[in-house]
Design a protein around this motif. Sequence first.
Motif, PDB file in Angstrom:
ATOM      1  N   ALA A 195      -5.399  -0.615  -1.846  1.00  0.00           N
ATOM      2  CA  ALA A 195      -3.697  -0.843  -1.741  1.00  0.00           C
ATOM      3  C   ALA A 195      -2.945   0.315  -2.453  1.00  0.00           C
ATOM      4  O   ALA A 195      -2.199   1.026  -1.853  1.00  0.00           O
ATOM      5  CB  ALA A 195      -3.318  -2.158  -2.210  1.00  0.00           C
ATOM      6  N   ARG A 196      -3.285   0.616  -3.634  1.00  0.00           N
ATOM      7  CA  ARG A 196      -2.653   1.724  -4.580  1.00  0.00           C
ATOM      8  C   ARG A 196      -2.910   3.022  -3.628  1.00  0.00           C
ATOM      9  O   ARG A 196      -1.753   3.749  -3.648  1.00  0.00           O
ATOM     10  CB  ARG A 196      -3.306   1.783  -5.760  1.00  0.00           C
ATOM     11  N   ALA A 197      -3.970   3.316  -3.329  1.00  0.00           N
ATOM     12  CA  ALA A 197      -4.264   4.627  -2.582  1.00  0.00           C
ATOM     13  C   ALA A 197      -3.736   4.724  -1.244  1.00  0.00           C
ATOM     14  O   ALA A 197      -2.748   5.753  -0.835  1.00  0.00           O
ATOM     15  CB  ALA A 197      -5.870   4.918  -2.377  1.00  0.00           C
ATOM     16  N   ALA A 198      -3.467   3.672  -0.515  1.00  0.00           N
ATOM     17  CA  ALA A 198      -2.822   3.344   0.741  1.00  0.00           C
ATOM     18  C   ALA A 198      -1.165   3.643   0.374  1.00  0.00           C
ATOM     19  O   ALA A 198      -0.729   4.349   1.175  1.00  0.00           O
ATOM     20  CB  ALA A 198      -3.249   2.152   1.479  1.00  0.00           C
ATOM     21  N   MET A 199      -0.538   2.972  -0.576  1.00  0.00           N
ATOM     22  CA  MET A 199       0.646   3.241  -0.770  1.00  0.00           C
ATOM     23  C   MET A 199       1.259   4.559  -1.171  1.00  0.00           C
ATOM     24  O   MET A 199       2.081   5.073  -0.937  1.00  0.00           O
ATOM     25  CB  MET A 199       1.271   2.288  -1.925  1.00  0.00           C
ATOM     26  N   ALA A 200       0.274   5.439  -2.082  1.00  0.00           N
ATOM     27  CA  ALA A 200       0.402   6.653  -2.241  1.00  0.00           C
ATOM     28  C   ALA A 200       0.390   7.595  -0.912  1.00  0.00           C
ATOM     29  O   ALA A 200       1.075   8.630  -0.777  1.00  0.00           O
ATOM     30  CB  ALA A 200      -0.673   7.306  -3.217  1.00  0.00           C
ATOM     31  N   GLU A 201      -0.591   7.300  -0.087  1.00  0.00           N
ATOM     32  CA  GLU A 201      -0.412   7.963   1.197  1.00  0.00           C
ATOM     33  C   GLU A 201       0.545   7.831   1.902  1.00  0.00           C
ATOM     34  O   GLU A 201       1.051   8.658   2.769  1.00  0.00           O
ATOM     35  CB  GLU A 201      -1.810   7.538   1.925  1.00  0.00           C
ATOM     36  N   LEU A 202       1.158   6.607   2.151  1.00  0.00           N
ATOM     37  CA  LEU A 202       2.347   6.291   2.869  1.00  0.00           C
ATOM     38  C   LEU A 202       3.554   6.908   2.330  1.00  0.00           C
ATOM     39  O   LEU A 202       4.527   7.281   3.123  1.00  0.00           O
ATOM     40  CB  LEU A 202       2.557   4.870   3.160  1.00  0.00           C
ATOM     41  N   THR A 203       3.659   7.218   1.008  1.00  0.00           N
ATOM     42  CA  THR A 203       4.826   7.991   0.128  1.00  0.00           C
ATOM     43  C   THR A 203       4.673   9.403   0.855  1.00  0.00           C
ATOM     44  O   THR A 203       5.704   9.972   0.884  1.00  0.00           O
ATOM     45  CB  THR A 203       4.465   7.765  -1.137  1.00  0.00           C
ATOM     46  N   GLU A 204       3.484   9.964   0.775  1.00  0.00           N
ATOM     47  CA  GLU A 204       3.210  11.486   1.188  1.00  0.00           C
ATOM     48  C   GLU A 204       3.777  11.707   2.488  1.00  0.00           C
ATOM     49  O   GLU A 204       4.273  12.589   2.877  1.00  0.00           O
ATOM     50  CB  GLU A 204       1.882  11.747   0.976  1.00  0.00           C
ATOM     51  N   GLN A 205       3.372  10.475   3.478  1.00  0.00           N
ATOM     52  CA  GLN A 205       3.877  10.634   4.933  1.00  0.00           C
ATOM     53  C   GLN A 205       5.288  10.487   4.988  1.00  0.00           C
ATOM     54  O   GLN A 205       5.890  10.702   5.987  1.00  0.00           O
ATOM     55  CB  GLN A 205       3.073   9.568   5.757  1.00  0.00           C
ATOM     56  N   GLY A 206       6.055   9.903   3.848  1.00  0.00           N
ATOM     57  CA  GLY A 206       7.615   9.757   4.050  1.00  0.00           C
ATOM     58  C   GLY A 206       7.909   8.360   4.780  1.00  0.00           C
ATOM     59  O   GLY A 206       8.865   8.091   5.101  1.00  0.00           O
ATOM     60  N   LEU A 207       6.877   7.343   4.831  1.00  0.00           N
ATOM     61  CA  LEU A 207       7.073   6.242   5.653  1.00  0.00           C
ATOM     62  C   LEU A 207       7.756   5.213   4.548  1.00  0.00           C
ATOM     63  O   LEU A 207       8.433   4.183   4.984  1.00  0.00           O
ATOM     64  CB  LEU A 207       5.679   5.571   6.132  1.00  0.00           C
ATOM     65  N   ILE A 208       7.345   5.213   3.180  1.00  0.00           N
ATOM     66  CA  ILE A 208       8.068   4.508   2.133  1.00  0.00           C
ATOM     67  C   ILE A 208       8.577   5.195   0.886  1.00  0.00           C
ATOM     68  O   ILE A 208       7.964   6.366   0.972  1.00  0.00           O
ATOM     69  CB  ILE A 208       6.829   3.170   1.761  1.00  0.00           C
ATOM     70  N   LYS A 209       9.334   4.701   0.138  1.00  0.00           N
ATOM     71  CA  LYS A 209       9.617   5.653  -1.019  1.00  0.00           C
ATOM     72  C   LYS A 209       9.457   4.651  -2.357  1.00  0.00           C
ATOM     73  O   LYS A 209       9.789   3.503  -2.212  1.00  0.00           O
ATOM     74  CB  LYS A 209      10.819   5.987  -0.896  1.00  0.00           C
ATOM     75  N   CYS A 210       9.056   5.375  -3.363  1.00  0.00           N
ATOM     76  CA  CYS A 210       9.013   4.766  -4.594  1.00  0.00           C
ATOM     77  C   CYS A 210      10.558   4.350  -5.164  1.00  0.00           C
ATOM     78  O   CYS A 210      11.393   5.352  -5.185  1.00  0.00           O
ATOM     79  CB  CYS A 210       8.359   5.853  -5.470  1.00  0.00           C
ATOM     80  N   VAL A 211      10.696   2.977  -5.813  1.00  0.00           N
ATOM     81  CA  VAL A 211      11.613   2.467  -6.472  1.00  0.00           C
ATOM     82  C   VAL A 211      11.502   2.706  -7.815  1.00  0.00           C
ATOM     83  O   VAL A 211      12.279   3.120  -8.572  1.00  0.00           O
ATOM     84  CB  VAL A 211      12.302   1.205  -5.803  1.00  0.00           C
ATOM     85  N   VAL A 212      10.568   1.996  -8.217  1.00  0.00           N
ATOM     86  CA  VAL A 212      10.084   1.948  -9.697  1.00  0.00           C
ATOM     87  C   VAL A 212       8.553   2.429  -9.779  1.00  0.00           C
ATOM     88  O   VAL A 212       7.863   2.047  -9.219  1.00  0.00           O
ATOM     89  CB  VAL A 212      10.322   0.404 -10.315  1.00  0.00           C
TER      90      VAL A 212
END
Length: 133
Positions: free
Chosen positions: A102-119
């Motif tokens: 799940a952590r790796a998937a969230m990092a990948e989605l951030t790189e693609q610009g689909l989600i952004k980090c808040v904290v």
Amino acid sequence: TRRRNGRGGGGSSRAPECSDNTRGTMAVKQQKSKEAKAKAAMAGGGKNKKKKWAKGKVREKAFNMVLFDKPAYEKLLADVPKMKLITVATVVERLKVNGSLARAAMAELTEQGLIKCVVSHRKGLIYTRASHA
């Protein structure tokens, strides 16, 4: 020299003697013979069984995926970017995947610009959906 007994005031610290001399006497206990002791040990009269430890509540084992298959990856790309609050726990719950996956998937989605980090904290990462304005 005066002895100190730890109490305030002077005088004797002993209790007054009783006139009937009942103080300090105990009832005499009858001694059992060896045969009587052996008989009592064999009978095991009033002794209860040893108490057993209570069994703790057993949680159900979660068999989460450790690698994405095609349908799970498509679900990741479809569902997660639409979620308002995205954490490791929410992705694990929704997609039934391992925490590290799940952590790796969230990092990948951030790189693609689909989600952004808040904290970004060492205890946990909180993401949200990327607003396309």
